[in-house]
Design an enzyme around this catalytic site. Structure first.
Site, PDB file in Angstrom:
ATOM      1  N   ASP A  48     -19.647  17.106  41.666  1.00  0.00           N
ATOM      2  CA  ASP A  48     -20.903  16.469  42.068  1.00  0.00           C
ATOM      3  C   ASP A  48     -20.902  16.490  43.595  1.00  0.00           C
ATOM      4  O   ASP A  48     -20.074  15.850  44.237  1.00  0.00           O
ATOM      5  CB  ASP A  48     -20.918  15.036  41.530  1.00  0.00           C
ATOM      6  CG  ASP A  48     -22.149  14.246  41.969  1.00  0.00           C
ATOM      7  OD1 ASP A  48     -22.870  14.694  42.881  1.00  0.00           O
ATOM      8  OD2 ASP A  48     -22.361  13.158  41.399  1.00  0.00           O
ATOM      9  N   GLY A  99      -4.540  25.030  48.770  1.00  0.00           N
ATOM     10  CA  GLY A  99      -3.862  25.903  47.809  1.00  0.00           C
ATOM     11  C   GLY A  99      -4.391  25.829  46.390  1.00  0.00           C
ATOM     12  O   GLY A  99      -4.405  26.812  45.686  1.00  0.00           O
ATOM     13  N   TYR A 152      -5.821   3.034  37.711  1.00  0.00           N
ATOM     14  CA  TYR A 152      -7.117   3.401  37.179  1.00  0.00           C
ATOM     15  C   TYR A 152      -7.891   4.242  38.191  1.00  0.00           C
ATOM     16  O   TYR A 152      -7.953   3.926  39.364  1.00  0.00           O
ATOM     17  CB  TYR A 152      -7.930   2.162  36.775  1.00  0.00           C
ATOM     18  CG  TYR A 152      -9.177   2.613  36.105  1.00  0.00           C
ATOM     19  CD1 TYR A 152      -9.096   3.240  34.858  1.00  0.00           C
ATOM     20  CD2 TYR A 152     -10.408   2.544  36.720  1.00  0.00           C
ATOM     21  CE1 TYR A 152     -10.211   3.747  34.242  1.00  0.00           C
ATOM     22  CE2 TYR A 152     -11.532   3.048  36.114  1.00  0.00           C
ATOM     23  CZ  TYR A 152     -11.426   3.649  34.881  1.00  0.00           C
ATOM     24  OH  TYR A 152     -12.537   4.172  34.295  1.00  0.00           O
ATOM     25  N   LYS A 156     -14.303   7.421  36.728  1.00  0.00           N
ATOM     26  CA  LYS A 156     -14.861   8.436  35.837  1.00  0.00           C
ATOM     27  C   LYS A 156     -14.912   9.794  36.517  1.00  0.00           C
ATOM     28  O   LYS A 156     -14.959   9.892  37.718  1.00  0.00           O
ATOM     29  CB  LYS A 156     -16.281   8.029  35.436  1.00  0.00           C
ATOM     30  CG  LYS A 156     -16.378   6.643  34.856  1.00  0.00           C
ATOM     31  CD  LYS A 156     -15.588   6.506  33.561  1.00  0.00           C
ATOM     32  CE  LYS A 156     -15.556   5.090  33.069  1.00  0.00           C
ATOM     33  NZ  LYS A 156     -14.812   4.194  33.959  1.00  0.00           N
ATOM     34  N   ASP A 197     -16.997  13.308  35.402  1.00  0.00           N
ATOM     35  CA  ASP A 197     -17.805  13.984  34.393  1.00  0.00           C
ATOM     36  C   ASP A 197     -17.111  15.271  33.944  1.00  0.00           C
ATOM     37  O   ASP A 197     -16.844  16.142  34.762  1.00  0.00           O
ATOM     38  CB  ASP A 197     -19.198  14.265  34.967  1.00  0.00           C
ATOM     39  CG  ASP A 197     -19.925  12.966  35.264  1.00  0.00           C
ATOM     40  OD1 ASP A 197     -19.813  12.029  34.446  1.00  0.00           O
ATOM     41  OD2 ASP A 197     -20.586  12.871  36.318  1.00  0.00           O
ATOM     42  N   ARG A 206     -23.376   3.288  36.926  1.00  0.00           N
ATOM     43  CA  ARG A 206     -22.316   2.910  37.862  1.00  0.00           C
ATOM     44  C   ARG A 206     -20.916   3.113  37.274  1.00  0.00           C
ATOM     45  O   ARG A 206     -19.971   2.428  37.650  1.00  0.00           O
ATOM     46  CB  ARG A 206     -22.485   1.442  38.298  1.00  0.00           C
ATOM     47  CG  ARG A 206     -23.797   1.203  39.034  1.00  0.00           C
ATOM     48  CD  ARG A 206     -24.040  -0.270  39.289  1.00  0.00           C
ATOM     49  NE  ARG A 206     -25.356  -0.470  39.883  1.00  0.00           N
ATOM     50  CZ  ARG A 206     -25.589  -0.456  41.191  1.00  0.00           C
ATOM     51  NH1 ARG A 206     -24.606  -0.255  42.033  1.00  0.00           N
ATOM     52  NH2 ARG A 206     -26.796  -0.635  41.643  1.00  0.00           N
TER      53      ARG A 206
END
Ligand code: 13P
Ligand code: 13P
Ligand code: MG
Ligand code: MG
Length: 366
Positions: A14, A106, A231, A234, A236, A268
């Protein structure tokens, strides 16, 4: 690089949304195509295809250089940088969002973009399906990949096709300990499900055919690899799946998406929503920035050339899944800020919890 083999690399990032996080401005796609066309002319690439799923720019490349090739990754990186510049000039939203560093080192792995690659000896006919999703995370593939390669109620071939009756091996990544394990189906199915049912921790990375260990599917897990142990939010995801003649049929690969299962990553990156299978033109998540979308690009490889794509979820047989997904979306939305629409505390990309707790400190009584 192995002689006679072809590599299929799908690399995505993105690099700026239009409008907000809902879709992609055409000038980004044009910039990417220009750069790839030059590489095809130089014969560095055999072929390419560029598209988007929501705000994610998707590069499909075929070449002779093998998986994890530095030059191929550098090319994708340069394209993402060039498209970020276009996005910045247009003041598009969150330009360069997925590029975590400034300099290429690399491999594109660990730098933000998602990668799925396989080097294969092309069969007499080589149908492949590339899945691309927006507003979700790599754990979203666990359920459909399980159904495609291990569930006889989904994949008739597991029962009636001698070529796949033996089953498949699943390579699973534990994103907390950053280690992988390979489990065989059907005999270790229950162990596999204990792991991959936990979509926030155990992610299917690759699937191999039993017997010859031929690669059947690969999925993107990069950012998760990189920051294992904490954590990471996200990312995609994308996946490549080989189909027919010794692999599941095209219809068996698509069948799990007739059920819009719940995934993480809506609004979000902090909400559950149904994964809606859509046509290329409907890959524009708008309601509450969603609901999460998946598109399926079907290609026939022809000596590395990409014959296609066919827009596989355009078919009216997925209208029912879209209708159901919208109903589930409506039902979940009524929960507003409550779980299970909102994600578990540790899994939200956005939270005000530390500030609120700091302010309320001293007001808790025990
Ligand atoms: P193959 O055995 O050639 O993959 O064909 C299976 C099929 O397409 C049935 O739907
Ligand atoms: P993306 O991860 O697709 O950029 O979406 C971000 C978001 O917060 C949408 O609400
Ligand atoms: Mg975005
Ligand atoms: Mg996105």
């Amino acid at each position: 690089m192995e002689k006679g083999k072809v590599t299929l690399s799908v690399i995505k990032a993105d690099v700026g949304g239009f409008v907000g996080h809902s879709s992609m401005h055409p000038s980004l796609l044009e910039r990417a195509k220009e750069m790839l066309s030059a590489e095809k002319e130089k014969e560095f690439l055999i072929d390419y295809y560029v598209t988007h799923c929501g705000d994610d720019l998707e590069l499909v490349l075929t070449h002779k250089w093998g998986a994890e090739n530095e030059k191929v990754h550098k090319l994708a990186w340069d394209i993402f940088m060039a498209c970020t510049k276009v996005a910045k000039d247009l003041k598009l939203y969150a330009a360069g969002q997925d590029l975590l560093t400034d300099a290429f080192s690399g491999t594109i792995k660990g730098m933000g973009p998602g990668v799925a690659e396989m080097e294969i000896a092309e069969r007499a006919s080589e149908p492949v399906i590339i899945l691309m999703a927006d507003k979700t995370s790599p754990g979203a593939w666990n359920l459909p990949l399980f159904k495609i390669f291990a569930d006889p109620f989904n994949t008739a071939g597991l029962v009636i096709d001698p070529k796949i009756h033996e089953g498949f091996h699943f390579e699973v990544l534990d994103i907390v300990e950053n280690r992988t394990i390979e489990l065989a189906c059907p005999e270790e199915m229950y162990d596999l499900l204990v792991l991959i049912g936990a979509i926030g921790r155990y992610i299917i990375k690759a699937i191999f055919r039993k017997g010859d260990h031929e690669i059947a599917a690969v999925a993107s897990t990069q950012r998760l690899n990189l920051m294992a142990g904490k954590y990471v939010g996200k990312d995609d995801p994308i996946a490549i799946i080989r189909s027919q003649s010794g692999f599941p049929a095209v219809g068996e690969v698509l069948e799990p998406f007739a059920h819009p299962h719940l995934v993480e990553g809506w609004m979000r990156g902090s909400h559950h929503g149904p994964l809606m299978p859509v046509s290329f033109t409907q890959a524009t998540p708008t309601r509450f920035d969603g609901p999460p979308r998946v598109i399926a690009c079907g290609f026939q490889l022809n000596r590395g050339r990409l014959v296609g794509p066919r827009d596989l979820f355009e078919d009216l047989s997925f209208d029912g899944a879209r209708k159901l997904a919208n109903e589930i979306a409506e039902y979940l939305r009524r929960h507003g800020p409550f779980q299970p629409h909102r994600l578990h505390l540790e899994e939200m990309e956005y939270t005000t919890m530390p500030e609120v707790m700091a302010r309320l400190k001293g007001r808790f009584k025990s």
